[in-house]
Design a protein around this motif. Structure first.
Motif, PDB file in Angstrom:
ATOM      1  N   UNK A 206       0.805  -1.229   0.000  1.00  0.00           N
ATOM      2  CA  UNK A 206       0.000   0.000   0.000  1.00  0.00           C
ATOM      3  C   UNK A 206       0.835   1.276   0.000  1.00  0.00           C
ATOM      4  N   UNK A 207       2.153   1.159  -0.240  1.00  0.00           N
ATOM      5  CA  UNK A 207       2.955   2.376  -0.303  1.00  0.00           C
ATOM      6  C   UNK A 207       4.245   2.160  -1.078  1.00  0.00           C
ATOM      7  N   UNK A 208       4.859   3.277  -1.416  1.00  0.00           N
ATOM      8  CA  UNK A 208       6.127   3.296  -2.135  1.00  0.00           C
ATOM      9  C   UNK A 208       7.025   4.310  -1.435  1.00  0.00           C
ATOM     10  N   UNK A 209       8.259   3.909  -1.155  1.00  0.00           N
ATOM     11  CA  UNK A 209       9.225   4.812  -0.531  1.00  0.00           C
ATOM     12  C   UNK A 209      10.447   4.903  -1.436  1.00  0.00           C
ATOM     13  N   UNK A 210      10.960   6.113  -1.592  1.00  0.00           N
ATOM     14  CA  UNK A 210      12.157   6.334  -2.402  1.00  0.00           C
ATOM     15  C   UNK A 210      13.153   7.123  -1.566  1.00  0.00           C
ATOM     16  N   UNK A 211      14.408   6.704  -1.624  1.00  0.00           N
ATOM     17  CA  UNK A 211      15.456   7.366  -0.850  1.00  0.00           C
ATOM     18  C   UNK A 211      16.689   7.536  -1.736  1.00  0.00           C
ATOM     19  N   UNK A 212      17.385   8.636  -1.540  1.00  0.00           N
ATOM     20  CA  UNK A 212      18.657   8.882  -2.220  1.00  0.00           C
ATOM     21  C   UNK A 212      19.715   9.029  -1.144  1.00  0.00           C
TER      22      UNK A 212
END
Length: 86
Positions: free
Chosen positions: A29-35
């Motif tokens: 139910x979610x999407x996380x993006x990290x740099x």
């Protein structure tokens, strides 16, 4: 499932770049993006959530096109956060 890697370079001044690694975590139910930079410091983080559709008891449905759209939007917001990074 396959894995892929990509390298993003963000200009931080005349003639210089900082290498970043982008991570994408796609859940139910979610999407996380990290740099993160090469030292492991977080340069930017974004996330998006969407509902789980339950048309009847014991059944769950997901809209694949909506999930892809949310993930692309999350990556676009992450990219905007990195613009002008010094």
């Amino acid at each position: 499932m396959g894995h892929w890697k990509a390298r993003l370079s963000v200009a931080s001044g005349p003639g210089s770049t900082d290498a970043l690694v982008i991570g994408l975590d796609l859940g139910t139910t979610n999407c996380k993006a990290i740099a993160v930079d090469e030292a492991g410091a977080v340069a930017a983080f974004e996330q998006a959530a969407w509902p789980m559709h339950t048309p009847e008891p014991g059944a769950a449905e997901q809209d694949a096109s909506a999930i892809i759209r949310h993930c692309l939007e999350t990556l676009a917001r992450l990219s905007r956060r990195l613009e002008g990074r010094t």
